[in-house]
Design an enzyme around this catalytic site. Structure first.
Site, PDB file in Angstrom:
ATOM      1  N   LYS A 109      11.091   5.075 -55.290  1.00  0.00           N
ATOM      2  CA  LYS A 109      11.950   5.390 -56.437  1.00  0.00           C
ATOM      3  C   LYS A 109      13.435   5.310 -56.066  1.00  0.00           C
ATOM      4  O   LYS A 109      14.275   5.070 -56.929  1.00  0.00           O
ATOM      5  CB  LYS A 109      11.628   6.782 -56.986  1.00  0.00           C
ATOM      6  CG  LYS A 109      10.163   7.020 -57.339  1.00  0.00           C
ATOM      7  CD  LYS A 109       9.675   6.119 -58.452  1.00  0.00           C
ATOM      8  CE  LYS A 109       8.372   6.590 -59.084  1.00  0.00           C
ATOM      9  NZ  LYS A 109       7.187   6.465 -58.212  1.00  0.00           N
TER      10      LYS A 109
HETATM   11  C1  LIG Z   1       5.885   6.107 -58.523  1.00  0.00           C
HETATM   12  C2  LIG Z   1       5.021   5.748 -57.390  1.00  0.00           C
HETATM   13  C3  LIG Z   1       4.007   4.786 -57.520  1.00  0.00           C
HETATM   14  C4  LIG Z   1       3.682   4.131 -58.842  1.00  0.00           C
HETATM   15  O1  LIG Z   1       4.727   3.271 -59.267  1.00  0.00           O
HETATM   16  P1  LIG Z   1       4.824   2.836 -60.820  1.00  0.00           P
HETATM   17  O2  LIG Z   1       6.086   2.066 -60.911  1.00  0.00           O
HETATM   18  O3  LIG Z   1       4.859   4.105 -61.601  1.00  0.00           O
HETATM   19  O4  LIG Z   1       3.614   2.021 -61.112  1.00  0.00           O
HETATM   20  C5  LIG Z   1       3.264   4.452 -56.395  1.00  0.00           C
HETATM   21  N1  LIG Z   1       3.490   5.046 -55.210  1.00  0.00           N
HETATM   22  C6  LIG Z   1       4.449   5.988 -55.041  1.00  0.00           C
HETATM   23  C7  LIG Z   1       4.622   6.618 -53.718  1.00  0.00           C
HETATM   24  C8  LIG Z   1       5.248   6.359 -56.117  1.00  0.00           C
HETATM   25  O5  LIG Z   1       6.211   7.283 -55.944  1.00  0.00           O
END
Ligand SMILES: *Cc1c(COP(=O)(O)O)cnc(C)c1O
Length: 494
Positions: A109
């Protein structure tokens, strides 16, 4: 370049306005009206920041100055990333892990949330807005912390985060409740991520509530991946990784690759699809799910069916049944049929289910979907560590396992494969200990982290090590139906 809504393609919106609003007034999501294409050979020698500029400028050049955007990128992707290449790659055979967790909060993120605050602040000036911004965020664990970190003490901005109080890892929780910053507000909710996300979406589109805020000089924005300002920066690392493979001589320029993504809200994998639309050569997208395998079923049948149980798994950031960004994919694979998207979203609301048309189903063929269980997740962490001396987190393990299933189902596929490695294993020490049979009895997560470090020799990120001694500033938890009143309280509105 303009944005349009998935539920009404006739209303054009500037990018700056779309980034501020987060979600369209008709409840749809903003998508690019058209996609610029990029000549990949012009990117071969570029570093992360240069690729980021070239990609983002295509979308933003009518509104942002080139210097301004370059400045924003330099501030976003600086030494708060512990690796100078921002998203380094680790290779085992034909499988290339893009490590997206070297930012301040140790999950992917950060790749978008380190830049979103700057884009938003600049957008406010461009759109000539005086109101203060309230970032309202629902989190399954990682978005919340990354958004808090990005927006902490940003001028004229308040950030409010809701997380499922029993649905995140202890480290994820500690990261959020110890967040510094006068403008940060964090609340656990009695409910799961889908409930938090749905409530936030409802509040976003509650006209009365918005009017109350407006009279107090506030407007809402979103740090969730419904915000187009989250998605665009995520396109960058797919090009960046591809160019690394080209420079190393692993693939020829123009050669197609596969991309495997552990998926929840469908943002990360959609960004990969956007990269492909812009000119990145991709053979297949592999959508990896945990036991909340609604996307696996959707890709295989064209039916999205919410009538199933929500499950807590070892990959909590993917414990999602209402996958928001799928609405954007529906818009694209239906050839921008906004009426149909409205219909499908209505079906979802009334019946908890929808089915796409045969043409749309065919357009899904570029996606492969499969899932893995918690048992397989732990087994995969162990196998990858034993075979390659490489430690991966449970989300990345889901992706590796599903990639194995893809290879079994497609034995002739020889394409090189990028796999999005989305979190540091140290965010999930309990699962790592289980997988590697490390005795965790009687010790806390921080002592466990030391033990994992002793066994694996994988460096402990400094932002994890420092967590233990931090003050727990945000201790409150609330019911879902208290979210509105707690927002007003946080903003000191009576
Ligand atoms: C948010 C997240 C995901 C999923 O990603 P999306 O964009 O919501 O599909 C997978 N792994 C981790 C560690 C995340 O923080």
């Amino acid at each position: 370049m303009k944005l349009i809504s998935t539920r009404n393609k006739n209303v054009e919106m500037n990018y700056s306005e779309g980034i501020i609003k987060g979600i369209a007034d008709d409840n749809g999501l903003f998508v690019p009206q058209s996609f610029p294409t990029i000549d990949i050979k012009t990117l071969v020698d570029d570093d992360y920041q240069t690729i980021a500029f070239k990609i983002l400028y295509h979308y933003l050049k009518d509104e942002f100055e080139a210097d301004q955007l370059n400045n924003i990128i330099a501030k976003a992707y600086d030494d708060k990333f512990s690796n100078p290449s921002i998203a380094p790659m680790t290779t085992y055979g034909q499988l290339h892990f893009i490590e997206l967790f070297h930012g301040p909060t140790l999950a992917f993120k950060d790749m978008a949330l380190s830049i979103l605050p700057y884009l938003l602040t600049a957008s406010k000036v461009i759109a000539d807005l005086d109101e203060k911004i309230v970032i309202l965020t629902a989190t399954s664990g990682d978005t919340g912390k990354a958004a808090l970190e990005g927006f902490s003490d940003v001028k004229d901005t308040e950030i409010i985060v809701f997380y499922p109080k029993d649905g995140v890892s202890p480290i994820q929780k500690q990261q959020m409740i110890t967040q510094a910053g006068e403008n940060t507000h964090v609340f656990g909710i009695d409910g799961n991520f889908d409930q938090a996300q749905s409530a936030v979406k409802e509040i976003f589109t509650d006209q009365d509530f918005k009017a109350t805020l407006k009279t107090n000089d506030y407007i809402f924005s979103s740090a969730n991946s419904i915000n187009i300002g989250r998605l665009l920066p995520q396109i960058v690392y797919y090009f960046h990784a591809y160019m690394q493979l080209v420079r190393q001589g692993t693939i020829a320029l123009g050669e197609a690759i596969n991309i495997v993504v552990p998926t929840g809200n469908f943002g990360n994998i959609l960004a990969a699809k956007y990269a492909n639309t812009m000119g990145l050569p991709v053979n297949r997208f592999v959508c990896a799910s945990n036991k909340n395998n609604i996307l696996t079923d959707f890709i295989n049948t064209g039916i999205y069916d919410l009538n199933r149980e929500f499950m807590q798994t070892l990959s909590p950031s993917m414990d999602i049944l209402i996958s928001s960004n799928l609405e954007r994919l529906l818009f694209h694979i239906s050839n921008q049929d906004d009426q149909l998207v409205n219909q499908l979203m209505d079906d979802l609301k009334t019946d908890g289910r929808y089915e796409v048309t045969p043409t749309m189903k065919e357009n899904l063929n570029q996606f492969y979907g499969n899932f893995c269980t918690d048992e397989e997740t732990l087994q995969t962490i162990k196998t990858v560590f034993d075979d390659w001396d490489y430690l991966i987190d449970p989300h990345t393990a889901v992706a590796v396992k599903v990639y194995e299933k893809y290879k079994q189902d497609n034995p002739k596929d020889q394409h090189h494969t990028l796999l999005a490695s989305t979190a540091s294993p140290y965010k999930f020490p309990g699962s790592i200990a289980d997988a590697l049979s490390i005795d965790a009895s009687g010790i806390d997560d921080f002592q466990l982290i030391e033990k994992i470090n002793a066994l694996t020799q994988v460096k402990i990120p400094k932002n994890i090590a420092s967590l233990v001694s931090k003050d727990q500033r945000h201790q409150q938890s609330i019911a879902v139906d208290e979210m509105r009143s707690i927002i007003l309280k946080a903003l000191t509105i009576d």
